[in-house]
Design a protein around this motif. Structure first.
Motif, short mmCIF file in Angstrom:
data_model
loop_
_atom_site.label_atom_id
_atom_site.label_comp_id
_atom_site.label_asym_id
_atom_site.label_seq_id
_atom_site.Cartn_x
_atom_site.Cartn_y
_atom_site.Cartn_z
N VAL A 228 -31.75 -32.47 120.65
CA VAL A 228 -32.18 -33.01 119.36
C VAL A 228 -32.59 -34.47 119.55
CG1 VAL A 228 -30.86 -31.45 117.90
CG2 VAL A 228 -29.76 -33.50 118.79
N LEU A 229 -33.60 -34.88 118.77
CA LEU A 229 -34.14 -36.24 118.89
C LEU A 229 -34.57 -36.69 117.51
CD1 LEU A 229 -36.42 -37.52 121.72
CD2 LEU A 229 -37.01 -38.03 119.37
N PRO A 230 -33.99 -37.78 116.97
CA PRO A 230 -34.34 -38.23 115.62
C PRO A 230 -35.64 -39.02 115.60
CG PRO A 230 -32.66 -39.67 116.54
CD PRO A 230 -32.92 -38.61 117.58
N LEU A 231 -36.40 -38.86 114.51
CA LEU A 231 -37.61 -39.63 114.27
C LEU A 231 -37.34 -40.68 113.20
CD1 LEU A 231 -40.29 -36.78 114.28
CD2 LEU A 231 -39.42 -38.11 116.21
N SER A 232 -38.26 -41.62 113.06
CA SER A 232 -38.04 -42.74 112.15
C SER A 232 -38.15 -42.35 110.69
CB SER A 232 -39.05 -43.87 112.45
OG SER A 232 -38.82 -44.41 113.73
N ASP A 233 -38.73 -41.19 110.37
CA ASP A 233 -38.84 -40.76 108.98
C ASP A 233 -37.67 -39.89 108.54
OD1 ASP A 233 -39.38 -38.51 110.41
OD2 ASP A 233 -41.35 -38.10 109.53
N GLY A 234 -36.67 -39.71 109.38
CA GLY A 234 -35.50 -38.95 109.01
C GLY A 234 -35.50 -37.52 109.50
N ARG A 235 -36.61 -37.01 109.99
CA ARG A 235 -36.63 -35.66 110.53
C ARG A 235 -36.05 -35.66 111.95
NH1 ARG A 235 -42.74 -33.78 109.60
NH2 ARG A 235 -43.06 -35.85 110.56
N VAL A 236 -35.63 -34.48 112.38
CA VAL A 236 -34.99 -34.33 113.69
C VAL A 236 -35.76 -33.28 114.47
CG1 VAL A 236 -32.90 -33.65 114.92
CG2 VAL A 236 -32.73 -35.04 112.84
N LEU A 237 -36.22 -33.65 115.64
CA LEU A 237 -36.88 -32.70 116.53
C LEU A 237 -35.81 -31.93 117.31
CD1 LEU A 237 -39.48 -31.65 118.07
CD2 LEU A 237 -38.99 -33.46 119.73
N ILE A 238 -35.97 -30.61 117.39
CA ILE A 238 -35.06 -29.79 118.17
C ILE A 238 -35.86 -28.97 119.16
CG2 ILE A 238 -35.05 -27.98 116.39
CD1 ILE A 238 -32.14 -27.36 117.32
N ARG A 239 -35.37 -28.95 120.39
CA ARG A 239 -35.97 -28.12 121.44
C ARG A 239 -34.99 -27.00 121.76
NH1 ARG A 239 -34.87 -26.71 126.32
NH2 ARG A 239 -33.04 -28.06 126.23
N ARG A 240 -35.49 -25.77 121.72
CA ARG A 240 -34.66 -24.61 122.01
C ARG A 240 -35.25 -23.86 123.20
NH1 ARG A 240 -35.63 -23.81 116.32
NH2 ARG A 240 -33.85 -24.42 115.02
N GLU A 241 -34.41 -23.31 124.02
CA GLU A 241 -34.85 -22.39 125.07
C GLU A 241 -34.52 -20.99 124.57
OE1 GLU A 241 -34.64 -21.81 129.93
OE2 GLU A 241 -33.28 -23.20 128.91
N VAL A 242 -35.50 -20.35 123.96
CA VAL A 242 -35.27 -19.06 123.32
C VAL A 242 -35.27 -17.92 124.33
CG1 VAL A 242 -36.24 -19.83 121.15
CG2 VAL A 242 -37.76 -18.83 122.85
N ALA A 243 -35.85 -18.12 125.50
CA ALA A 243 -35.85 -17.13 126.57
C ALA A 243 -35.95 -17.89 127.88
CB ALA A 243 -37.00 -16.14 126.41
N ALA A 244 -35.81 -17.17 128.98
CA ALA A 244 -35.86 -17.82 130.29
C ALA A 244 -37.25 -18.42 130.49
CB ALA A 244 -35.56 -16.80 131.38
N GLY A 245 -37.31 -19.74 130.54
CA GLY A 245 -38.57 -20.43 130.78
C GLY A 245 -39.45 -20.57 129.57
N ARG A 246 -38.92 -20.35 128.37
CA ARG A 246 -39.73 -20.50 127.16
C ARG A 246 -39.04 -21.46 126.20
NH1 ARG A 246 -41.16 -16.12 122.50
NH2 ARG A 246 -42.93 -17.22 121.61
N HIS A 247 -39.71 -22.56 125.85
CA HIS A 247 -39.13 -23.62 125.04
C HIS A 247 -39.93 -23.76 123.75
CE1 HIS A 247 -36.89 -25.04 128.67
NE2 HIS A 247 -37.97 -24.58 129.27
#
Length: 536
Positions: A228-247
């Motif tokens: 997770v990574l916060p942005l200055s406007d209050g939203r939060v970026l999330i990166r998920r690995e939903v399968a092997a090698g897929r983000h």
């Protein structure tokens, strides 16, 4: 009935039976068509269907043409046979033709460039994603985990040749990620018993009179390998690995009692690492190492979803921003085939132009750990002195990197995590906070280049180790979480270093304590790094 009439009737029935018995079989369809390439990921709110409609229209035209040809081959009598005067229609036997088989065109997969998956588009009539609400002015009540409808499953990603083996899954997520300007922070916190095992995102607000946290749960728990990574406007970026090698990438934000989610797209690659928050506060970048180069991808803040902005030869890691605009990025690079690790600068404003940054010794591993854009202070780790040591230097200075003896701890690990900002042209006066890991746990160290002394303090209970930031006035903020204080910040002032006495001329009384000598910087090639003296 006469014999001629009976003969004519018999001939007509025989002709009809022959025509029915010799009808050709249905033509076999053409071979498999060329696989449709995934279109580039589009930004939310744009027209992501434009390319898809064009591809669908082209496929429909080719399909109609092929269907018409197959129909003409299957029923040649419909176009060539016609009634003849004074008799039964003449039926010609169809021409026997083998079905045409075309070899499928196989597209060679790229090795380095990962495939960009377009974000899912909701079906017509579906509810639109609500706009971003204004930030709360007071700490809201912590809501329970609400069920939010999840997006439909995406189509399976295309198989891409793996340039590197997949990285092992992480068991525990990072403690806390601070955003640009230290207004917001984000982390993954353990989910409650109602949602089962797992994690859910949580955003911290740190710029008010009192810090508070806002949970951002969805209807499914997150994995520990997510970021997770916060942005200055209050939203939060999330990166998920939903399968092997897929983000996949999405933006989360609070909306009423629930959580809103905006999908940004996906990348298919065996390994991906999010870089620290960009100084502009609205962009997020990721590193995608390959066999011979590393791609720098803009995964949030672009106009068309994830897009590659630079390709750096060699395998890169780390990531430190050197300016306030988010243009100069320092990476630790190892060239293909091995060799030492050297810090380089990637200019994202000039197409990823690479220039050297640290060259302490030809065969030394020189990594950049931290940098301050105001004073130019650099914190590095290098084995040029013979083993890994912490050192400091100044960006653009002609003086060599120095390795203070007070930062040498054989039984402990020192990691700098915050530098005091606002010290223009005074890098020696910047206070530096370090995380010290030893047998007794983790605690805090405070140090200034001019002070030449490491001050050590106990960390507050529940400290999210490795997180914190300085104010311009020299106050260190340390976020922590306890049972009675789930979102809190401890304040710690930088100690005052005693001034060093001046160098004496040897005219003091014999009982006087000899003062500490002054270290004069010398070129690294002439510096006695090992402490040995010349024989004789």
């Amino acid at each position: 009935m006469t014999a001629c009439a009976i003969e004519d009737m018999t001939a007509g029935v025989a002709g009809t039976a022959a025509a029915a018995g010799s009808a050709p079989e249905a033509a076999e369809p053409d071979g498999p068509a060329e696989p449709v390439k995934p279109r580039a990921a589009g930004a939310p709110g744009g027209d992501p269907d434009a390319d898809g409609e064009g591809a669908a229209g082209a496929g429909a035209s080719e399909g109609d043409t092929g269907a018409g040809a197959a129909e003409a081959e299957a029923d040649p009598a419909a176009s060539s046979a016609g009634p003849r005067e004074g008799g039964a229609p003449e039926v010609s036997a169809p021409e026997a033709r083998a079905p045409e088989v075309r070899a499928p065109e196989v597209e060679a997969p790229e090795v380095r460039a990962p495939q960009v998956r377009a974000p899912e588009v909701p079906a017509p009539g579906a509810a639109a994603v609500p706009p971003l609400p204004p930030m709360p002015s007071a700490p809201p009540a912590v809501p329970s985990v609400p069920p939010v409808p999840s997006a439909p499953p995406e189509a399976p990603a295309r198989t891409v040749e793996a340039a590197l083996p997949p990285a092992p899954s992480r068991l525990v997520p990072p403690a806390l990620t601070l955003g640009a300007g230290h207004t917001y922070a984000a982390r993954l916190t353990p989910a409650g018993e109602a949602t089962g095992p797992g994690w859910f995102p949580e955003r911290w607000t740190l710029d008010g009179p009192e810090p508070y946290a806002v949970p951002l749960p969805l209807d499914r728990p997150e994995e520990a390998a997510s970021d997770v990574l916060p942005l200055s406007d209050g939203r939060v970026l999330i990166r998920r690995e939903v399968a092997a090698g897929r983000h996949t990438f999405s933006l989360l934000y609070p909306t009423g009692p629930g959580t809103g989610e905006v999908p940004l797209g996906a990348l298919d690659c065996p390994e991906l690492t999010l870089l620290p928050p960009s100084p502009d506060g609205m962009s997020a970048y990721a590193l995608l190492p390959g066999k011979r180069s590393t791609g720098v991808w803009l995964v949030a803040g672009g106009a068309f979803g994830p897009e590659q902005v630079a390709d750096v030869p060699g395998r890169c890691s780390g990531g430190v921003w050197l300016d306030r605009e988010g243009r100069l990025l320092a990476l630790d690079r190892q060239m293909p085939g091995g060799g030492p690790v050297k810090a380089v600068v990637v200019d994202l404003g000039r197409g990823g132009e690479v220039t050297p940054l640290l060259q302490i010794a030809p065969e030394s591993n020189d990594r950049l750990l931290l940098a301050d854009a105001d004073s130019g202070l650099l914190l590095v780790r290098s084995d040029a002195p013979g083993h890994d040591r912490l050192g400091w230097g100044v960006l653009g200075s002609c003086l060599p990197v120095r390795f203070p003896e007070c930062l040498r701890a054989p039984d402990e690990t020192l990691t700098p995590f915050a530098v005091q900002p606002g010290q223009m042209l005074m890098p020696e006066s910047c206070a530096v906070a370090l995380r010290i890991d030893g047998a007794g746990g983790s605690w805090v160290g405070l140090w200034r280049p001019a002070g030449r002394r490491l001050h050590q303090f106990a960390a507050p209970g529940g400290w999210l180790a490795g997180s914190g930031f300085w104010t311009r006035e020299g106050v260190l903020h340390l976020p922590y979480s306890q049972e009675d204080a789930p979102c809190a910040v401890a304040l710690m002032e930088a100690p005052v270093d005693e001034p060093h006495p001046a160098v004496t001329t040897g005219t003091h009384a014999s009982g006087a304590t000899p003062p500490r000598g002054v270290c004069t910087p010398v070129p690294l090639g002439q510096a006695p790094l090992t402490g040995r003296t010349a024989p004789g």
